[in-house]
Structures are given as C-alpha cells and as structure tokens.
Write an enzyme that holds these catalytic residues in place. Structure first.
Site, PDB file in Angstrom:
ATOM      1  N   ASP A 213      34.353  41.721  43.208  1.00 37.72           N
ATOM      2  CA  ASP A 213      35.530  41.146  43.860  1.00 37.72           C
ATOM      3  C   ASP A 213      35.144  40.519  45.201  1.00 37.72           C
ATOM      4  OD1 ASP A 213      38.550  41.005  43.970  1.00 37.72           O
ATOM      5  OD2 ASP A 213      38.191  42.172  45.789  1.00 37.72           O
ATOM      6  N   GLU A 264      17.121  48.641  36.782  1.00 34.41           N
ATOM      7  CA  GLU A 264      16.622  49.987  36.513  1.00 34.41           C
ATOM      8  C   GLU A 264      17.026  50.478  35.123  1.00 34.41           C
ATOM      9  OE1 GLU A 264      17.066  51.467  41.182  1.00 34.41           O
ATOM     10  OE2 GLU A 264      18.227  52.441  39.593  1.00 34.41           O
TER      11      GLU A 264
END
Length: 549
Positions: A213, A264
């Site tokens: 956002d 990751e």
C-alpha cells in the site's frame, strides 16, 4: 516468457487475481461484518470462478478509521474477522483449491492505536519512541499552528496536535491520510527490521505474495524550510525525485532489502506496488531487484474508447518489457467507482463519477445496460492481454456502484473530513449479494455494515448462477478459456477498418476483437470461442468483445 505455472516462481506473471475486501465479502457469524471464516466458506465459489490467486485487503486489528488501513498490529487478525487459526484454515482451503494468497501490507503509516504510537505519546518530546514517527513543534507564538500547510489525502491538514504526558498542548505529527494513521519514519533501522519480521511472519504461514500500500510514500525529507502545499501537492505522478514525501529515489533501498527477504523462500514470495507515480518512474518498483511488479492504474481513469485503450496497453507493455516484469490490468478496486457504473454514465463523466455520486448517485440515472455491456467487453479484452489481471469482488456479477448511501450510514473518512464535499469510497465497498432474498442478500444472517439497495437482488450470485447469459457465467467461461489459451507474453496488433475496433492476436492464433462503438462491425472468418454478448450474421455488436480462432 511462457504462461505462468502456479507451481513455479513465475506463477504471478499471467495470473488472474481476485481482490477480497474482507469486511464486505461474506459474514459467517451474523454481526454484519465479513470475516475470514466467511471467506473460507466461499472458497468453492472462488475455485469455480477460476481465479489463480486471492488478494486479501487488510484483516489486521484496526479501529476502522480507514477501512482497516489503520493497522494496530501487523502480525495478528482483527477479532471481529477471526483469529490466526482462522487465517491458517482459510489459507489451507485456498491452497487446497489451487489458489494462491496475497495479503496487503500497509507500511507508510500505523494506526494511532499501534503500541509504537501509544509509546510515543507517553514518552514525550525528544524521545526515541517519537522518532519512529514524524513529530514537529508547531508554528506561531504558542505552537498552536501546524508545522506547514500540507493537506492530507482525506481532506484537512496533514498534521495533528497531541497532548503531552502532563496534559499540555504539545507537538504535531504528520499523517498523509487520516489523523488516526500517523506516518512512520523509514530512516529508522527498527522500523525496517520490524516490517521484514512481518513479511517473514506471513510468508512462514504460507502467504504467497504481498500488495504494498502507498509504496511511493515511505521515504521522506522533512528538513526545513518546508515547500508550500501549492508547490508539492500530494505528490502523485510527480517528476521531482527530490519531492519531500513522494517517490523519492531512496525508497527503493527498502524494496531491495525486501526482495532479499522474498527470495529466502521457495518459490520466492511475490509483491506488487501500489505506486501512484509518473509512468517514467514506475520501473524501479517493478524491477526484479525491487518488488517485481507494479499496478497499472491507467484504465481506472480512461473512458471507454478504443484509442485510449490502445495507447494505455502499448505504453504498459513497453514498461513491462523494460523491467522484465509483467503488466497488471485492472478496471475496479476498493478505491474507485465500479466500472459498470463508470461506463454507464454520460460521456465524459466516466472517470469523474464522484460528481454523479455527489448529485445523489441515483441508480436509475445510470444506463445500466450500456454500462454492463461495456464492462463485460472491457473485461474480456483485459483477460486476452499478456500480463496479470486483477478483479475486484462483485465485478463478476456486473455489480454497480451504490451511489445513494445516506450520510448517517457512510464510513469513509474522506466524507467526514471534507464535510461531504467528497463522498469517498463506500459505494464500491457495499457487502456482496449472495442470494436474492434475506436481510443482507445472503451476505450474513443479520444485515450488513453498509446498506445494500433493493436492486442488489438482481445481481445475487444465486440468481446469476442459474442464468447461462449472466455476467457471472461469462466470467467463469472466460477464465476457464483463458487458462487454456494463454501462452507467451506477446501480442500482435490487427488493424481493423473501423477506428472503433481494437483487435490483436496472441500466440497460438487466437484473436480478440473489441468494438468500442455503438454500431455492429464485420468480423473475419473464424471460429468464435467466446463473446461478451450475442453476435448475429458474423458481425460484432457495439460495446462487445469476441475471442476467435
């Protein structure tokens, strides 16, 4: 690039993503507010619709000063919407149905109820706790004037004064949105570390991606003297890399660090930026080193007109080629007037629909037949394009904006902070109709948090499911067919004798023709795969799209 595979790292490139505004989707406990168990109960509906992913708007603990975008705890669920166990159950149900899950992250500001902000209020001037936000002394003899004249997105000053711990009037803090949404100081290492913790928290729970956002607002230079609001404005679409709070180059340092977190995981987590920036400055948000994708909002402010659509499509495909990303196509979301209504308003008013709402927003003033025909045509055009398509809950029903919500029922802070001069976004956030009867048309057992008009009955899921010609069944057929047809992320334009027609061919030999005019046009020979409306004598009616091979 080839077609996305939901089991690969590139699943998002041509995915169809369905946005759920949780409080208005489905209410499982009868309190008038949609919730996570309600979403879980509707997973079969989403599976049958044929979407690849769900984007979940904020579901975090919140005082709802801004529809959940005032987040009090980034690693929990609002008790009114459920629990973390409910979240896990919803996630598992979506994944079992072959649907990915994207969640909203709101990093520009917290709620004023967040533990950090409460600590800042208690700690007082000059404290480390206050440095996590943007606190300034006021101007004037007693500091009773805000630090500058900047205005917030929701109207009124972008500053709010607090009382100090001893009860005396004190400093002012910056809030570019509602006063209950204080902006964070992203120069702080602990702010960065905490959000990276949040990204890992949800990724570890199986979240596949994140919608960021206000991605362009995080970094700020609040050194004095302040430029006046008449100069800086709200910073949207700015070309100034030194703007004090919008689209500063150093914001990308944050997203490069986030990309390391995303990578990751196997497959890497995805992200898409909500960044209202100039088109020439969108690329870094969508780069492989950054968030990876950025929203293209151009069609939200376009008229239903062939040349406008073509220009927007060409520009966005060029931008995607520059970054190696894929474009995002969107016609409606939780912040704009629904496109079936925009397209049914008189010419020139489509992207200024607030004027219609301010004038009363009467449903009978919208040419619903034209609006829905154009909405169906535009959606089929978008689904034929290379890139990902974002759908907003209810658009698959042909749902219209609710423009005539009574003042006493409104919830959007924009309405209140502008004293009704701007009506805000409640009209596109009205809870969905699932059945043609009942106190909330099947949304829940006891009403809905925003009033639903009587005409919602005609757009209910149960009603449309039994109608072969309904918008719902068109979406189902289009999404199923798209999954079979989409391959490489390219298109070739087809020049048509009529200027009102936009046509292109995709790899594999399938073609899309959209007639933006009102009169039928000739079609070439070929097999009709799907049409947004009935065609006759080999001609394409006005306000219609057809897929052919």
């Amino acid at each position: 690039m080839v077609l996305k595979d939901l089991g690969t790292a590139d699943w998002w490139r041509q995915a169809v993503v369905y946005q759920i505004y949780p409080r208005s989707f489905s209410d499982s406990d009868g309190d008038g507010i949609g919730d996570l168990p309600g979403i879980t109960s509707r997973v079969p509906y989403l599976r049958d619709l044929g979407v690849d992913a769900v984007w979940l708007s904020p579901f975090y603990p919140s005082e709802l000063a801004d529809g959940g975008y005032d987040v009090a705890d980034y690693r929990n669920v609002d008790p009114r919407l459920g629990t973390l166990d409910d979240f896990d159950a919803m996630s598992a149900a979506l994944h079992a149905a072959g649907i990915k899950l994207i969640v909203d992250i709101v990093p520009n500001h917290t709620s004023d109820q967040h533990e950090w902000f409460q600590a800042a209020l208690a700690a007082g001037r000059g404290s480390d706790e206050r440095d996590r936000y943007h606190f300034f002394e006021g101007k004037g003899e007693n500091g009773d004037e805000p630090p500058n004249d900047w205005q917030s997105h929701f109207g009124g000053p972008a500053w709010h004064r607090v009382d100090e711990p001893d009860g005396t009037p004190g400093q002012w803090y910056l809030h570019m949105f509602a006063r209950e949404q204080p902006d964070l100081n992203w120069e702080r290492d602990d702010v960065r570390a905490d959000f990276e913790h949040t990204l890992r928290f949800w990724s570890d729970r199986g979240v596949d991606g994140f919608r960021i956002d206000v991605a362009h607002y995080l970094r700020k230079d609040l050194s004095e003297p302040f430029a006046p609001f008449a100069v800086v404005g709200l910073g949207e679409l700015t070309l100034n890399p030194d703007h004090p709070f919008s689209d500063r180059d150093e914001v990308h340092e944050i997203y490069r660090a986030w990309r390391k977190v995303f990578d990751e995981y196997t497959p890497p987590r995805t992200a898409v930026a909500e960044a209202w920036v100039h088109k020439t400055r969108l690329a870094p948000y969508a780069s492989a080193e950054g968030l990876g994708q950025a929203f293209n909002f151009d069609l939200l402010v376009s008229e239903f007109e062939a040349s406008q659509f073509r220009e927007i499509i060409e520009e966005n495909l060029e931008r995607s080629a520059e970054t190696g990303s894929s474009s995002t196509w969107v016609l409606s979301n939780h912040d704009v007037t629904r496109h079936a209504t925009r397209y049914g308003l008189p010419a020139g008013l489509g992207h200024h629909a607030a004027a219609w709402t301010l004038a009363g927003g009467a449903h009978d003033e919208v040419d619903t037949a034209v609006g829905e025909a154009r909405a169906r045509a535009a959606t089929m055009l978008l689904l034929a394009l290379p890139g990902s398509t974002y759908l907003y809950q209810g658009e698959e029903l042909g749902l219209h904006e609710v423009g005539d919500i009574p003042a006493q029922s409104r919830q959007d802070p924009t309405f209140f902070r502008t004293e009704g001069k701007e009506v805000g976004r409640d009209g596109c956030r009205v809870p969905l109709p699932w059945s043609g009867t009942g106190s909330s048309f099947g949304f829940g057992s006891d009403g809905a948090h925003l009033p639903q008009p009587a005409w919602f009955a005609d757009y209910a899921v149960a009603v449309e499911a039994d109608d072969a010609a309904s918008t719902l069944n068109l979406y189902r057929r289009a999404l199923a067919l798209r999954g079979e047809l989409q391959t490489a992320e390219t298109l070739t334009w087809i020049e048509h004798p009529s200027a009102s027609v936009l046509a292109f061919e995709r790899p594999g030999g399938w073609r899309s023709f959209t007639n933006f005019g009102s009169e039928p046009v000739d079609l070439p020979e070929g097999e009709i795969l799907l049409a947004s409306t009935d065609s006759a004598d080999g001609r394409l009616p006005g306000n219609a799209t057809v897929w052919m091979r």
